[in-house]
Scaffold this motif. Structure first.
Motif, PDB file in Angstrom:
ATOM      1  N   PRO A 189      -3.547   0.678   9.532  1.00 50.00           N
ATOM      2  CA  PRO A 189      -3.963  -0.387  10.594  1.00 50.00           C
ATOM      3  C   PRO A 189      -5.237  -1.260  10.119  1.00 50.00           C
ATOM      4  O   PRO A 189      -5.464  -2.469  10.156  1.00 50.00           O
ATOM      5  CB  PRO A 189      -4.572   0.386  11.747  1.00 50.00           C
ATOM      6  N   VAL A 190      -6.138  -0.681   9.077  1.00 49.49           N
ATOM      7  CA  VAL A 190      -7.380  -1.369   8.402  1.00 49.49           C
ATOM      8  C   VAL A 190      -6.760  -2.348   7.642  1.00 49.49           C
ATOM      9  O   VAL A 190      -7.155  -3.515   7.462  1.00 49.49           O
ATOM     10  CB  VAL A 190      -8.186  -0.309   7.739  1.00 49.49           C
ATOM     11  N   GLY A 191      -5.781  -2.021   6.701  1.00 43.74           N
ATOM     12  CA  GLY A 191      -5.181  -3.054   5.878  1.00 43.74           C
ATOM     13  C   GLY A 191      -4.436  -4.182   6.641  1.00 43.74           C
ATOM     14  O   GLY A 191      -4.662  -5.307   6.128  1.00 43.74           O
ATOM     15  N   TYR A 208      -7.966  -3.063  -8.491  1.00 50.53           N
ATOM     16  CA  TYR A 208      -7.342  -1.517  -7.924  1.00 50.53           C
ATOM     17  C   TYR A 208      -5.844  -1.871  -7.337  1.00 50.53           C
ATOM     18  O   TYR A 208      -5.867  -2.804  -6.891  1.00 50.53           O
ATOM     19  CB  TYR A 208      -8.271  -1.293  -6.911  1.00 50.53           C
ATOM     20  N   THR A 209      -5.209  -1.018  -7.499  1.00 45.95           N
ATOM     21  CA  THR A 209      -3.712  -1.119  -7.174  1.00 45.95           C
ATOM     22  C   THR A 209      -3.543  -0.941  -5.770  1.00 45.95           C
ATOM     23  O   THR A 209      -2.636  -1.627  -5.000  1.00 45.95           O
ATOM     24  CB  THR A 209      -2.871   0.069  -7.775  1.00 45.95           C
ATOM     25  N   LYS A 210      -4.318  -0.184  -5.113  1.00 46.47           N
ATOM     26  CA  LYS A 210      -4.053   0.323  -3.647  1.00 46.47           C
ATOM     27  C   LYS A 210      -5.324  -0.122  -2.972  1.00 46.47           C
ATOM     28  O   LYS A 210      -6.448   0.306  -3.380  1.00 46.47           O
ATOM     29  CB  LYS A 210      -3.486   1.817  -3.340  1.00 46.47           C
ATOM     30  N   GLU A 213      -7.716   3.083  -3.138  1.00 41.15           N
ATOM     31  CA  GLU A 213      -8.547   3.142  -4.290  1.00 41.15           C
ATOM     32  C   GLU A 213      -9.642   2.216  -4.325  1.00 41.15           C
ATOM     33  O   GLU A 213     -10.967   2.754  -4.566  1.00 41.15           O
ATOM     34  CB  GLU A 213      -7.651   2.873  -5.451  1.00 41.15           C
ATOM     35  N   LEU A 214      -9.626   1.160  -3.733  1.00 46.06           N
ATOM     36  CA  LEU A 214     -10.627   0.240  -3.363  1.00 46.06           C
ATOM     37  C   LEU A 214     -11.757   0.842  -2.517  1.00 46.06           C
ATOM     38  O   LEU A 214     -12.882   0.679  -2.637  1.00 46.06           O
ATOM     39  CB  LEU A 214     -10.208  -1.245  -3.005  1.00 46.06           C
ATOM     40  N   VAL A 215     -11.161   1.452  -1.146  1.00 53.10           N
ATOM     41  CA  VAL A 215     -12.026   1.797  -0.132  1.00 53.10           C
ATOM     42  C   VAL A 215     -12.927   3.102  -0.999  1.00 53.10           C
ATOM     43  O   VAL A 215     -14.160   3.141  -0.813  1.00 53.10           O
ATOM     44  CB  VAL A 215     -11.407   2.159   0.950  1.00 53.10           C
ATOM     45  N   LYS A 216     -12.290   3.917  -1.907  1.00 58.12           N
ATOM     46  CA  LYS A 216     -12.890   5.019  -2.398  1.00 58.12           C
ATOM     47  C   LYS A 216     -13.976   4.485  -3.552  1.00 58.12           C
ATOM     48  O   LYS A 216     -15.115   4.977  -3.555  1.00 58.12           O
ATOM     49  CB  LYS A 216     -12.131   5.982  -3.061  1.00 58.12           C
TER      50      LYS A 216
END
Length: 254
Positions: A189-191, A208-210, A213-216
């Motif tokens: 839902p965030v995406g 970043y692919t996903k 990964e970006l959030v981390k």
């Protein structure tokens, strides 16, 4: 994503590069099936020679449009007319418009008014009105990077990401809007919330692919993976870091 959607893929040959075709069609497959693939241009022009070499391999139908008047883009007009004919056929669930030309802004808006999805593909120079008129807009530099290993799309560091005010604000608002009473929000839902607010949002723009990964990488959120059902799959949850959790993290790293 519903990959059973029937899509019409319309390519402006004057405003797209043949080198991205494999990555482009692979990306389109994430959104549906390319039921129609057409590319528009003056095929008597030597400048389109590169496109001629890839059309047969990908079963893309070339649509001839002569440049009757110098300085006037007859290709755009032909592509718009064709798009409206396809729209009125009621045979499609969405359109993919491949161009960096702002002339397609009204077309994208009109298609969306009819309840169909519009996926735009163009360079980062694409005018913002056209980008905003699409449900989703993918920059072709990202697709080209997957082919050429472009060093300009290397992953940004946590510090670089945190300095991107627009990105940070979008993530925080999306997590806040999607969170439960405890502050946790599921990644999906965030995406969706971010994409609804900014059609050109794509983790690949930051290297970043996903989204996970970006959030981390940005290190502004607590991240948890929780088992779903029988535990064979997991859902990712996010929560904004509190002052206490940030201090704990700093002490752990010191």
């Amino acid at each position: 994503m519903d990959t059973t959607k029937k899509l019409a893929v319309l390519i402006d040959a004057d405003n797209a590069q043949p080198s991205i075709i494999d990555a482009l069609l692979s990306e389109v497959a994430n959104y549906g099936t390319s039921s129609v693939k057409r590319i528009y241009g003056d095929w008597t022009s030597p400048s389109l020679r590169g496109w001629k070499e890839v059309l047969l391999d990908h079963s893309i139908q070339p649509m001839q449009q002569f440049a009757y008047t110098k300085g006037k883009n007859a290709t755009d007009s032909a592509m718009i007319i064709d798009a409206m004919d396809l729209l009125y056929s009621d045979a499609f669930d969405g359109f993919c418009i491949v161009s960096s030309d702002s002339d397609f802004t009204k077309l994208a808006s009109r298609i969306r008014e009819s309840g169909l999805a519009v996926y735009g593909f163009g360079e980062k120079k694409t005018p913002s009105p056209f980008v905003a008129a699409c449900d989703k807009f993918i920059y072709t530099e990202v697709l080209r990077a997957s082919v050429d290993d472009d060093p300009n799309i290397s992953p940004k560091t946590s510090q670089e990401l945190k300095q991107d005010t627009k990105l940070v604000t979008s993530l925080r608002k999306a997590v806040d809007a999607s969170s439960d009473e405890s502050g946790w929000a599921q990644l999906g839902p965030v995406g969706s919330h971010i994409n609804n607010q900014a059609s050109n949002f794509d983790p690949r723009n930051y290297g970043y692919t996903k989204l996970g990964e970006l959030v981390k990488a940005i290190k502004l959120f607590e991240v948890e993976e929780r088992p779903i059902g029988n535990g064979r799959s997991k859902a990712v949850y996010l929560r904004a870091k509190t002052t206490r959790s940030r201090n704990t993290s700093k002490n752990a790293n010191s």
